[in-house]
Structures are given as C-alpha cells and as structure tokens.
Design a protein around this motif. Structure first.
Motif, PDB file in Angstrom:
ATOM      1  N   ARG A 611       0.812  -1.220   0.000  1.00  0.00           N
ATOM      2  CA  ARG A 611       0.000   0.000   0.000  1.00  0.00           C
ATOM      3  C   ARG A 611       0.847   1.274   0.000  1.00  0.00           C
ATOM      4  NH1 ARG A 611      -5.484  -0.487   0.956  1.00  0.00           N
ATOM      5  NH2 ARG A 611      -6.190  -2.636   1.188  1.00  0.00           N
ATOM      6  N   GLY A 612       2.112   1.133  -0.289  1.00  0.00           N
ATOM      7  CA  GLY A 612       2.934   2.311  -0.491  1.00  0.00           C
ATOM      8  C   GLY A 612       3.332   3.055   0.764  1.00  0.00           C
ATOM      9  N   VAL A 613       3.420   2.360   1.891  1.00  0.00           N
ATOM     10  CA  VAL A 613       3.809   2.996   3.151  1.00  0.00           C
ATOM     11  C   VAL A 613       5.223   2.533   3.514  1.00  0.00           C
ATOM     12  CG1 VAL A 613       3.285   3.284   5.597  1.00  0.00           C
ATOM     13  CG2 VAL A 613       1.420   3.113   3.916  1.00  0.00           C
ATOM     14  N   PRO A 614       6.159   3.467   3.722  1.00  0.00           N
ATOM     15  CA  PRO A 614       7.527   3.059   4.075  1.00  0.00           C
ATOM     16  C   PRO A 614       7.554   2.188   5.326  1.00  0.00           C
ATOM     17  CG  PRO A 614       7.476   5.385   3.499  1.00  0.00           C
ATOM     18  CD  PRO A 614       6.045   4.929   3.552  1.00  0.00           C
ATOM     19  N   GLY A 615       8.262   1.066   5.248  1.00  0.00           N
ATOM     20  CA  GLY A 615       8.377   0.165   6.380  1.00  0.00           C
ATOM     21  C   GLY A 615       9.438   0.628   7.366  1.00  0.00           C
ATOM     22  N   LYS A 616       9.361   0.104   8.576  1.00  0.00           N
ATOM     23  CA  LYS A 616      10.302   0.474   9.628  1.00  0.00           C
ATOM     24  C   LYS A 616      11.744   0.203   9.206  1.00  0.00           C
ATOM     25  CE  LYS A 616      11.333  -0.329  14.520  1.00  0.00           C
ATOM     26  NZ  LYS A 616      10.838  -0.936  15.785  1.00  0.00           N
ATOM     27  N   ALA A 617      11.975  -0.944   8.599  1.00  0.00           N
ATOM     28  CA  ALA A 617      13.337  -1.301   8.207  1.00  0.00           C
ATOM     29  C   ALA A 617      13.893  -0.302   7.197  1.00  0.00           C
ATOM     30  CB  ALA A 617      13.361  -2.717   7.640  1.00  0.00           C
ATOM     31  N   LYS A 618      13.078   0.087   6.227  1.00  0.00           N
ATOM     32  CA  LYS A 618      13.534   1.050   5.218  1.00  0.00           C
ATOM     33  C   LYS A 618      13.865   2.390   5.858  1.00  0.00           C
ATOM     34  CE  LYS A 618      14.336   1.009   1.678  1.00  0.00           C
ATOM     35  NZ  LYS A 618      15.684   0.981   1.041  1.00  0.00           N
ATOM     36  N   LEU A 619      13.015   2.854   6.764  1.00  0.00           N
ATOM     37  CA  LEU A 619      13.251   4.151   7.396  1.00  0.00           C
ATOM     38  C   LEU A 619      14.540   4.136   8.218  1.00  0.00           C
ATOM     39  CD1 LEU A 619       9.640   5.175   8.495  1.00  0.00           C
ATOM     40  CD2 LEU A 619      10.937   5.981   6.516  1.00  0.00           C
ATOM     41  N   TRP A 620      14.749   3.071   8.970  1.00  0.00           N
ATOM     42  CA  TRP A 620      15.966   3.021   9.765  1.00  0.00           C
ATOM     43  C   TRP A 620      17.202   2.821   8.896  1.00  0.00           C
ATOM     44  CZ3 TRP A 620      16.763   4.734  14.463  1.00  0.00           C
ATOM     45  CH2 TRP A 620      15.664   4.918  15.291  1.00  0.00           C
ATOM     46  N   GLU A 621      17.050   2.096   7.809  1.00  0.00           N
ATOM     47  CA  GLU A 621      18.181   1.929   6.881  1.00  0.00           C
ATOM     48  C   GLU A 621      18.620   3.277   6.325  1.00  0.00           C
ATOM     49  OE1 GLU A 621      20.062   1.687   3.048  1.00  0.00           O
ATOM     50  OE2 GLU A 621      17.885   1.830   3.067  1.00  0.00           O
ATOM     51  N   LEU A 622      17.664   4.195   6.154  1.00  0.00           N
ATOM     52  CA  LEU A 622      17.962   5.531   5.622  1.00  0.00           C
ATOM     53  C   LEU A 622      18.269   6.550   6.722  1.00  0.00           C
ATOM     54  CD1 LEU A 622      15.171   5.738   2.879  1.00  0.00           C
ATOM     55  CD2 LEU A 622      17.642   5.482   2.485  1.00  0.00           C
ATOM     56  N   ASP A 623      18.389   6.092   7.961  1.00  0.00           N
ATOM     57  CA  ASP A 623      18.624   7.001   9.085  1.00  0.00           C
ATOM     58  C   ASP A 623      17.459   7.977   9.255  1.00  0.00           C
ATOM     59  OD1 ASP A 623      19.966   7.977  11.282  1.00  0.00           O
ATOM     60  OD2 ASP A 623      21.331   9.256  10.146  1.00  0.00           O
ATOM     61  N   LEU A 624      16.255   7.457   9.026  1.00  0.00           N
ATOM     62  CA  LEU A 624      15.041   8.264   9.144  1.00  0.00           C
ATOM     63  C   LEU A 624      14.058   7.633  10.128  1.00  0.00           C
ATOM     64  CD1 LEU A 624      14.301   9.186   5.385  1.00  0.00           C
ATOM     65  CD2 LEU A 624      15.231  10.699   7.161  1.00  0.00           C
ATOM     66  N   GLY A 625      14.558   6.974  11.142  1.00  0.00           N
ATOM     67  CA  GLY A 625      13.669   6.319  12.082  1.00  0.00           C
ATOM     68  C   GLY A 625      12.669   7.259  12.724  1.00  0.00           C
ATOM     69  N   TRP A 626      13.057   8.519  12.884  1.00  0.00           N
ATOM     70  CA  TRP A 626      12.152   9.494  13.507  1.00  0.00           C
ATOM     71  C   TRP A 626      10.889   9.737  12.696  1.00  0.00           C
ATOM     72  CZ3 TRP A 626      11.372  13.940  10.596  1.00  0.00           C
ATOM     73  CH2 TRP A 626      12.317  14.226   9.600  1.00  0.00           C
ATOM     74  N   ILE A 627      10.886   9.371  11.420  1.00  0.00           N
ATOM     75  CA  ILE A 627       9.722   9.605  10.568  1.00  0.00           C
ATOM     76  C   ILE A 627       8.565   8.666  10.930  1.00  0.00           C
ATOM     77  CG2 ILE A 627       8.912   9.249   8.183  1.00  0.00           C
ATOM     78  CD1 ILE A 627      11.236  10.747   7.181  1.00  0.00           C
ATOM     79  N   GLU A 628       8.855   7.558  11.610  1.00  0.00           N
ATOM     80  CA  GLU A 628       7.770   6.665  12.030  1.00  0.00           C
ATOM     81  C   GLU A 628       6.658   7.417  12.744  1.00  0.00           C
ATOM     82  OE1 GLU A 628       8.359   2.326  13.157  1.00  0.00           O
ATOM     83  OE2 GLU A 628      10.173   3.284  13.967  1.00  0.00           O
ATOM     84  N   ASN A 629       7.029   8.449  13.480  1.00  0.00           N
ATOM     85  CA  ASN A 629       6.044   9.220  14.241  1.00  0.00           C
ATOM     86  C   ASN A 629       5.073   9.986  13.343  1.00  0.00           C
ATOM     87  OD1 ASN A 629       7.301   8.455  16.652  1.00  0.00           O
ATOM     88  ND2 ASN A 629       8.741  10.170  16.548  1.00  0.00           N
ATOM     89  N   TYR A 630       5.425  10.155  12.079  1.00  0.00           N
ATOM     90  CA  TYR A 630       4.599  10.944  11.176  1.00  0.00           C
ATOM     91  C   TYR A 630       3.749  10.085  10.244  1.00  0.00           C
ATOM     92  CZ  TYR A 630       7.661  14.622  12.838  1.00  0.00           C
ATOM     93  OH  TYR A 630       8.350  15.492  13.644  1.00  0.00           O
ATOM     94  N   LEU A 631       3.888   8.773  10.352  1.00  0.00           N
ATOM     95  CA  LEU A 631       3.113   7.881   9.502  1.00  0.00           C
ATOM     96  C   LEU A 631       1.760   7.593  10.145  1.00  0.00           C
ATOM     97  CD1 LEU A 631       5.863   5.353   8.357  1.00  0.00           C
ATOM     98  CD2 LEU A 631       4.959   7.325   7.111  1.00  0.00           C
ATOM     99  N   PRO A 632       0.738   7.317   9.345  1.00  0.00           N
ATOM    100  CA  PRO A 632      -0.591   7.055   9.895  1.00  0.00           C
ATOM    101  C   PRO A 632      -0.604   5.748  10.684  1.00  0.00           C
ATOM    102  CG  PRO A 632      -0.546   6.594   7.539  1.00  0.00           C
ATOM    103  CD  PRO A 632       0.758   7.266   7.870  1.00  0.00           C
ATOM    104  N   PRO A 633      -1.485   5.640  11.680  1.00  0.00           N
ATOM    105  CA  PRO A 633      -1.558   4.388  12.453  1.00  0.00           C
ATOM    106  C   PRO A 633      -2.041   3.238  11.577  1.00  0.00           C
ATOM    107  CG  PRO A 633      -3.400   5.846  12.991  1.00  0.00           C
ATOM    108  CD  PRO A 633      -2.459   6.646  12.129  1.00  0.00           C
TER     109      PRO A 633
END
Length: 635
Positions: A611-633
């Motif tokens: 469904r086109g939502v970045p996964g946790k692994a991808k975000l952390w791989e890109l050093d963007l773990g903080w973005i998890e807080n901005y994704l929809p529940p």
C-alpha cells in the motif's frame, strides 16, 4: 570546518518582523545535504499537520545545495518548498539562474519564512543581515515593474525572487519568478508567498563559498566548458534552448496536443527547434557560472496589438508545449507572448496550459456552455482568447476565478462528467510529456510525492533502441546497462525507474541541473561524485548520494501520508489508458493491468509494502527512524 555550506539557516516570521539564525552542526549537513532534504526535514518537524496551505503557519522554505554559489557549472539551482495549495501535499519547485548562488553569497544555506505580514512587505538580505521593507506600493504590480523598483531601492545588482498578481491573488498554481526569467514554476509556491503578504525576497552578498579542493573544481569546470557542446543534447539546448526539443518530439509523434488527444500538430510555422524559430532570439543567457547558456532572451517585437516586451526570457519546453500545441496554438508569436505573460503575472505555464486545455475540451464536448465561461469562445487554437484568459486567471476575474483553482477543482465544480478530461494526478496537471510514449516516466508521474513532473527521471526514450550508445554507457554507474522499449512497463523498466529516480532525486537535493549533468548531458556521473567531494571535503560516493536521493523521496512520502494521501492517489488520468488519436503513434496507450502490477513492484523495491507505506526497516536503513512518528496508524 564546513566547506560548501555556509552553516547558517535564516528564519523570518513576517507576522512579527522577528528574524533569527539556526546553525546546524556538521552531522545535519552530512545527513540532509541541501535542497529537498533540508526542506523536507523542517516541513515534517515544524509544520502542524492538516493545516490549510494558506494558513500563516505554513512554511515557505528556500534551500540551496552544497555546490550552489561555487564555480562548478550546473549547480546554480535552488529549491522552494511548502505545503502545496494545488495538491495539498508536499510542494517543491526548483529554479535555475543566479538567485540561489546569491543566497549562499549572502551568507545562508536556506531561508525559512512563516507567518503573515499585516501589509505587503519584501525581504531584503545583504551580507547576512535581513530586513523587512514596506511593499504596499509594489503590491499589484507586474513582476517587471516590481523588479525594477526593488533594485532601485536596494541595490542595482540585487537578485530578486518575486511574485506577480497571480501570487497576490492566490492562484493555486502561481509561481515565483527570479530576476524575471528563471521561475520556480510548479506547485503554487507563488501563492504561498502571496498568502504571507510577501512580494519579494531580494539578495545581495559578497561572501565567499569556501570549498575544500578548488583545483579539482577548476579542472572539472574547464573540461566542461571546453567539451559540453560535443554532445548532441547540450548542443540542441545551446542552439534553441530546451524548447528546441519540440520539433524532435513532434517528429517522434509524441507531442502533447489538444489536451493529450493527439501526438502531432499540423502546420506550426517557426516551431521551436526549426531555423525559423531563431529569428525571435536576441541572445543566449546562462546561469551562474555555467557555459551551457541554454536560456534565450527574446527580441522585443510588435504584431498588431500584441507586444513582445523582451525582458521575460524565452520559453522552456514545458511552456512551449503547454501554451502551444496543448491548447491548439500553432503560432509561435502568440506562444512567446503567453510565455512572457506567465513570467509577468507569475503563473506556472504547465498547470495554466493544462487547465485551459481542459476547459477547451469541456466546451468542445458540450459539457459546459459559453455562458459558463463568460461567453468566451474558448476553443482550441483561439490565440486571442488564450491571452485574455491568462489575464482573467491572474487577477481572478470572471471565469478566471474558477480556473485559478486548477483543473481538478474546476472539474469537481462543473460535474463528474468533466473529470475524465482533467489531465492531472494528485491535483497537479501532467507535465508535457506523454506517458503513453514514455511508460516509466508515466509511472513516475503517478508515484512521485510531488505529482507529475518532467524531472522525476531521465526519460525512457533516452535509453531505448534509438538512443545514442553514449547514454547507455554513461548510465552504467547507476545500473542502466541495456536498452529497453520506451512504451512498456516490464519488471526491468520498473527497476530502471527505481534506479533513475534515486539518482534524479539526489540531483534535486544537491541542486544539480539535469541540463548539464550526465548521463544524457556532458558532465559524467564520476565527475559529479568527484565534484561533491572537492566541494565539501567529505569522502563521499555515488552510493551515498543516491541514498540521499532516496531519503528525500521517503521524507516526502511520509509528509503526504500524514496529510491523508494513500496509494489510491498514485494514479494517472483515464486518458492515458486510451489510445493516442493520430500521428505516428496512433493507437498507442498504457495498459492498466500492467501499470498496477508495475506500481506494486515499485512499492516493493522502495520497501514500502503493497500500500505504499515506508516500512520500519527502510526508514531506519535511511537514518530516518524518527519519521515513524509521522506515519498514519495501522501502517
């Protein structure tokens, strides 16, 4: 010590007149580099979710790249970002010219503007000091008139980014015009600027942009200056500007014509790219320290009651097509005047032409009546009405009040039968390249967080069976090693899109110009990597730069998801699944099932899930773990 970057970001609250500086550390610059990544970071961190784009809390961010303001050719761009009033998602628009270099020379890597002034103002920045000036006497003026007065008041060599009447009147696709001829075209950044009562940002600076290895930069620059015309595409740009590709695209049967109905136009005298077109040229114009000189100034001229003023520059490819063949216009003089009016009023020509062509077809199909558009004979090819309509839209007068909203909102107002004639995705009008002839580009239009843009990737036709071998060879470092048909969306084509998109997104971050850099233009990819190292002093690589590009895409995606977008918005207009009606490509169309399979595969390559939502692994791989807080529940 920082090299390339100035290490300073300037904040301005135009509501209070307060200014303050932020001085990020070296790690911040290593993570985000510039352009869209710096803008995306602050929009996610500082902008409240779900606000109206015209709310004072919307941020208007101007950001440069590490090599902006240095002597490297092809790095004169800057990015402007905000929540877009056209799409409701993240907005980014880049421009070439001299303004971005002047921002760096004035002492700053980025400007962040918030609030709304009580009355019209303009911002004057000189050598690191900022002041808000009264602009009430400038409000309502064209960009040309305001530009002249601002330079008289501030400095005769000031670089000025400003809006025209379209931005003041909150036309949703109003643009920002830099020094009259270099616009930040798309996504309504001029309207956001107008919503803040900010007429202009004028700059003057003499601060050096320090680099680590000037000798390497000098060597790369000298090589470029001596050899860039050896390549076909830069030569075409030098001779005709980017609009010179109009004739080439026409010959290939993929010229956007009459609201994407056909692929050719008949009997266009002096078409851009032909020798007759050059009779309108005054001289070549380049950007800061770039010898490509692919911008052209136009001679003043008069024909009947229509004047070419000669101060607003010549058209880019997008302008020539959007306000030429897409509106059924086959008169170059009219097209040139329409280009001037875009820069004079501050209008994005692509969304403008797309919206007008949409209205033309709705009238032709009988879905609206002349009374609905003020009695105007808005038919394809009516040059006088096209020019008149531009004025009405810029000032939101009569039917211009509704057309200023963009084709999607107009279609929603006129009725669902009109919707299929609006050539848009995410509310943004398609760029002037037909996805039915360039399938990977079409998929890029759909999945791009900023919507359909010609610079999502280098186009399919540059890597198909007819492309020069040099393009294939030079694209090898980013994994493009074989020719693929331009018209299909095979698994290999999706991989090509993925690789190209990361690279092109990287160029948006470092503010590199696609009209100078490889693989299709002269400067090779290895030169780009070498140049970034010489500028910043960092031990960098192509891998790191492409990851920076991927970081930008994921930040933008997260912003849109936060604003309520979903995979359902990653779509193309219905016409793209219908055949081109005439020309050499008659009958050619996209296959919907193939498109949907390709979109799913693209999501998987990006690490976004079905469904086109970045996964946790991808975000952390890109050093963007903080973005998890901005994704929809429930992602």
């Amino acid at each position: 010590m920082l090299y390339g970057w100035q290490g300073r970001i300037l904040w301005i609250d135009v509501s209070t007149g307060k200014t303050w500086e932020e001085k990020p550390d070296e790690l911040f610059y290593r993570r985000y580099w510039g352009g869209g990544c710096i803008g995306g970071y602050f929009l996610l961190q500082e902008l409240p979710p779900k606000i109206d784009p015209f709310h004072p809390d919307n941020l208007l961010i101007f950001a440069s790249g590490p090599a902006t303001g240095t002597l490297l050719p092809g790095f004169a761009k800057h990015s402007v970002m905000a929540k877009s009033p056209l799409t409701g998602g993240i907005g980014e628009s880049q421009a070439e010219g001299f303004w971005g270099a002047e921002l760096k020379r004035a002492g700053f890597d980025a400007l962040i503007i918030k609030g709304k002034a009580e009355h019209p103002v303009y911002l004057w920045i000189k050598d690191g000091k900022a002041q808000l000036k009264d602009a009430r006497e400038l409000w309502g003026l064209s960009t040309g008139e305001a530009y002249k007065r601002i330079r008289e008041k501030s400095h005769p060599e000031a670089k000025v980014a400003l809006i025209g009447p379209a931005g003041e009147n909150l036309v949703r696709y109003a643009c920002i015009v830099n020094d009259l001829i270099y616009p930040n075209f798309r996504m309504g950044m001029g309207a956001v600027m107008g919503s803040k009562n900010l007429k202009a940002v004028a700059l003057r600076g003499e601060r050096e942009v320090k680099v680590k290895d000037q000798k390497t930069i000098d060597r790369i620059s000298k090589d470029y200056e001596q050899h860039f015309l050896d390549d076909l595409v830069p030569y075409l740009q030098f001779e005709y500007g980017t609009a010179g590709a109009v004739k080439m695209v026409q010959d290939n049967g993929q010229l956007v014509t009459r609201n994407f109905l056909t692929g050719i136009v008949d009997r266009w005298e002096d078409m851009p790219g032909t020798p007759g077109y050059k009779r309108f040229f005054k001289k070549n114009q380049g950007c800061f320290h770039c010898s490509t000189n692919c911008k052209h100034l136009i001679k003043p001229a008069t024909r009947g009651e229509v004047n070419l003023e000669g101060i607003y520059g010549g058209p880019e490819f997008e302008t020539a097509v959007a306000l030429g063949s897409n509106c059924g216009i086959k008169d170059t003089f009219t097209m040139l005047r329409a280009c001037e009016l875009c820069n004079k009023y501050g209008l994005d020509p692509t969304s403008l032409g797309g919206t007008i062509a949409f209205a033309m077809e709705c009238l032709e199909k009988g879905l609206i009546k002349k009374e609905d558009i003020g009695g105007l004979d808005l038919k394809f090819g009516n040059a006088d009405v096209l020019l008149k309509m531009m004025e009405l839209i810029a000032y939101r007068r009569e039917v211009g009040e509704i057309l200023a909203e963009g084709s999607l909102r107009v279609a929603q107002k006129w009725g669902k039968d009109c919707l299929s004639f609006a050539m848009q995705s995410k509310g943004k009008e398609l760029a002037m390249h037909d996805p039915r002839a360039k399938a990977a580009l079409g998929l890029g239009y759909a999945v791009s967080p900023v919507g359909p843009d010609f610079a999502v990737i280098e186009h399919d036709s540059d890597f198909d069976g007819s492309a020069p071998q040099k393009f294939i060879d030079d694209a090898g470092p980013i994994g493009i090693c074989e020719r693929l048909p331009a018209e299909n969306l095979s698994e290999k084509k999706v991989r090509m899109l993925y690789n190209l998109e990361l690279y092109w997104s990287c160029l948006e971050v470092i503010c590199g110009c696609i009209f100078a850099l490889g693989p299709v233009r002269y400067m090779k990819i290895r030169h780009l990597v070498e140049a970034m190292g010489a500028t910043t002093g960092l031990e960098t690589s192509l891998w790191e730069l492409m990851k920076v590009g991927e970081k930008r895409i994921n930040m933008f995606r997260a912003f849109n998801l936060r604003e309520g977008f979903s995979y359902k918005d990653d779509e193309l207009p219905e016409r793209m699944y219908q055949p081109i009606q005439s020309g050499p490509r008659k009958g050619q169309k996209m296959d919907r099932d193939e498109f949907e399979r390709a979109r799913t595969l693209y999501y998987q390559m990006m690490g976004w899930g079905k469904r086109g939502v970045p996964g946790k692994a991808k975000l952390w791989e890109l050093d963007l773990g903080w973005i998890e807080n901005y994704l929809p529940p429930g992602k």
